[in-house]
Enzyme design. Structure first.
Site, PDB file in Angstrom:
ATOM      1  NE  ARG A   1      -5.127   0.239   9.579  1.00 29.51           N
ATOM      2  CZ  ARG A   1      -3.998   0.789   9.150  1.00 29.51           C
ATOM      3  NH1 ARG A   1      -3.960   2.037   8.820  1.00 29.51           N
ATOM      4  NH2 ARG A   1      -2.911   0.063   9.026  1.00 29.51           N
TER       5      ARG A   1
ATOM      6  NE  ARG B   1       5.698   0.395  10.457  1.00 28.90           N
ATOM      7  CZ  ARG B   1       4.618   0.399   9.683  1.00 28.90           C
ATOM      8  NH1 ARG B   1       4.664   0.930   8.477  1.00 28.90           N
ATOM      9  NH2 ARG B   1       3.488  -0.104  10.102  1.00 28.90           N
TER      10      ARG B   1
ATOM     11  CE  LYS C   1      -2.409  -0.057   3.738  1.00 29.58           C
ATOM     12  NZ  LYS C   1      -1.918   0.910   4.714  1.00 29.58           N
TER      13      LYS C   1
ATOM     14  NE  ARG D   1       6.481  -2.867   6.100  1.00 32.19           N
ATOM     15  CZ  ARG D   1       5.198  -2.535   6.037  1.00 32.19           C
ATOM     16  NH1 ARG D   1       4.638  -2.279   4.876  1.00 32.19           N
ATOM     17  NH2 ARG D   1       4.471  -2.487   7.117  1.00 32.19           N
TER      18      ARG D   1
ATOM     19  NE  ARG E   1       0.925  -3.795  11.359  1.00 30.11           N
ATOM     20  CZ  ARG E   1       1.905  -3.539  10.480  1.00 30.11           C
ATOM     21  NH1 ARG E   1       3.046  -4.187  10.562  1.00 30.11           N
ATOM     22  NH2 ARG E   1       1.725  -2.654   9.532  1.00 30.11           N
TER      23      ARG E   1
HETATM   24  P1  AMP Z   1       0.241   1.645   8.832  1.00 32.00           P
HETATM   25  O1  AMP Z   1       1.488   2.453   8.720  1.00 32.00           O
HETATM   26  O2  AMP Z   1      -0.851   2.115   7.903  1.00 32.00           O
HETATM   27  O3  AMP Z   1       0.498   0.151   8.740  1.00 32.00           O
HETATM   28  O4  AMP Z   1      -0.337   1.915  10.312  1.00 32.00           O
HETATM   29  C1  AMP Z   1       0.404   1.536  11.456  1.00 32.00           C
HETATM   30  C2  AMP Z   1      -0.506   1.468  12.659  1.00 32.00           C
HETATM   31  O5  AMP Z   1      -1.058   2.781  12.918  1.00 32.00           O
HETATM   32  C3  AMP Z   1      -1.727   0.560  12.535  1.00 32.00           C
HETATM   33  O6  AMP Z   1      -1.398  -0.810  12.789  1.00 32.00           O
HETATM   34  C4  AMP Z   1      -2.647   1.168  13.581  1.00 32.00           C
HETATM   35  O7  AMP Z   1      -2.219   0.807  14.872  1.00 32.00           O
HETATM   36  C5  AMP Z   1      -2.396   2.665  13.426  1.00 32.00           C
HETATM   37  N1  AMP Z   1      -3.317   3.281  12.439  1.00 32.00           N
HETATM   38  C6  AMP Z   1      -2.994   3.792  11.208  1.00 32.00           C
HETATM   39  N2  AMP Z   1      -4.076   4.270  10.575  1.00 32.00           N
HETATM   40  C7  AMP Z   1      -5.129   4.050  11.409  1.00 32.00           C
HETATM   41  C8  AMP Z   1      -6.541   4.287  11.327  1.00 32.00           C
HETATM   42  N3  AMP Z   1      -7.100   4.824  10.223  1.00 32.00           N
HETATM   43  N4  AMP Z   1      -7.307   3.931  12.387  1.00 32.00           N
HETATM   44  C9  AMP Z   1      -6.771   3.378  13.501  1.00 32.00           C
HETATM   45  N5  AMP Z   1      -5.453   3.096  13.631  1.00 32.00           N
HETATM   46  C10 AMP Z   1      -4.633   3.432  12.611  1.00 32.00           C
END
Ligand code: AMP
Length: 220
Positions: A89, A163, A14, A128, A174
């Site tokens: 989400r 990360r 993504k 990653r 996740r």
């Molecule tokens: P990502 O970088 O998109 O994988 O997001 C990393 C983490 O941030 C996710 O696993 C969630 O814990 C949090 N997060 C990101 N976007 C959202 C969202 N729209 N709603 C809730 N938690 C979020």
């Protein structure tokens, strides 16, 4: 260009796809994950709450994320179109987002879903790494996505990091959270007739070509 919502399981590509689209079509890439990680760096109470949610593979509260997003899409650079990576989400966030768009007289645009098998995504997670400064993503298990110099960002020279939520144990949590919360969201947008599925199991370029094809067909 219509606004784009990218939906995908973690490690489906993504973020990489959002970057490619952002460069090719000159649209802003809004990653809610990156926005939250910036907040963590401030070491505030809010940052500590966010860190504990993310490190455990859990979502942060809808209220917080919706407020952040509402502010962000009203900034000047979003006027010519933006790509949402990581938002909405779940269905609650999608409904709140529809209301915000109505208030702001904006259109939701297109929803692109990058599908990937859980095992392929889990194996990608292991390799990653990313740049904490410019956010560029690399993958040491994919030759085309390796940095030129081991452990160093090609773009800005910063030291690359892994990360904390990219560990395999957290990944399973996740992925499960994604299925539980995001599957109904996909059905929500399918019901609106604006959702398009892409196969994300091959290379980033292959994913990108499929997405561009959808955009060409659906931007008039
Ligand atoms: P990502 O970088 O998109 O994988 O997001 C990393 C983490 O941030 C996710 O696993 C969630 O814990 C949090 N997060 C990101 N976007 C959202 C969202 N729209 N709603 C809730 N938690 C979020």
């Amino acid at each position: 260009m219509k606004n784009i919502i990218l939906i995908a399981a973690p490690a489906a590509g993504k973020g990489t796809e959002a970057d490619l689209l952002s460069k090719e079509f000159n649209m802003v890439h809004i990653s809610t994950g990156d926005m939250l990680r910036e907040e963590i760096k401030k070491n505030s109470d809010l940052g500590n709450y966010i860190k504990s949610q993310i490190d455990n593979g859990l979502f942060v509260s809808d209220e917080l994320i919706i407020e952040m997003l509402k502010k962000r899409i009203q900034e000047e650079d979003c006027k010519t179109g933006y790509i949402l990576d990581g938002f909405p989400r779940n269905v609650e966030q999608a409904r709140a987002y529809q209301k915000i768009l109505e208030e702001l007289n904006k259109d939701v645009g297109l929803v692109i879903i990058i599908d990937i098998d859980k095992n392929i995504a889990a194996s990608r997670i292991e390799g990653r790494i990313s740049c904490p400064n410019c956010k560029q993503i690399y993958n040491t298990s994919t030759p085309l996505m390796m940095p030129k110099v081991d452990g160093i960002c090609d773009n800005c020279g910063s030291k690359l990091i892994k990360r904390p939520d990219d560990r395999k144990e957290v990944y399973i949590e996740r992925y499960n959270t994604y299925i539980k919360e995001t599957q109904p969201l996909i059905e929500f947008y399918e019901g609106e007739g604006i959702a398009y599925h892409i196969d994300g199991s091959h290379s980033p370029l292959d994913t990108h070509n499929q997405v561009v094809e959808v955009l060409r067909k659906n931007n008039d």
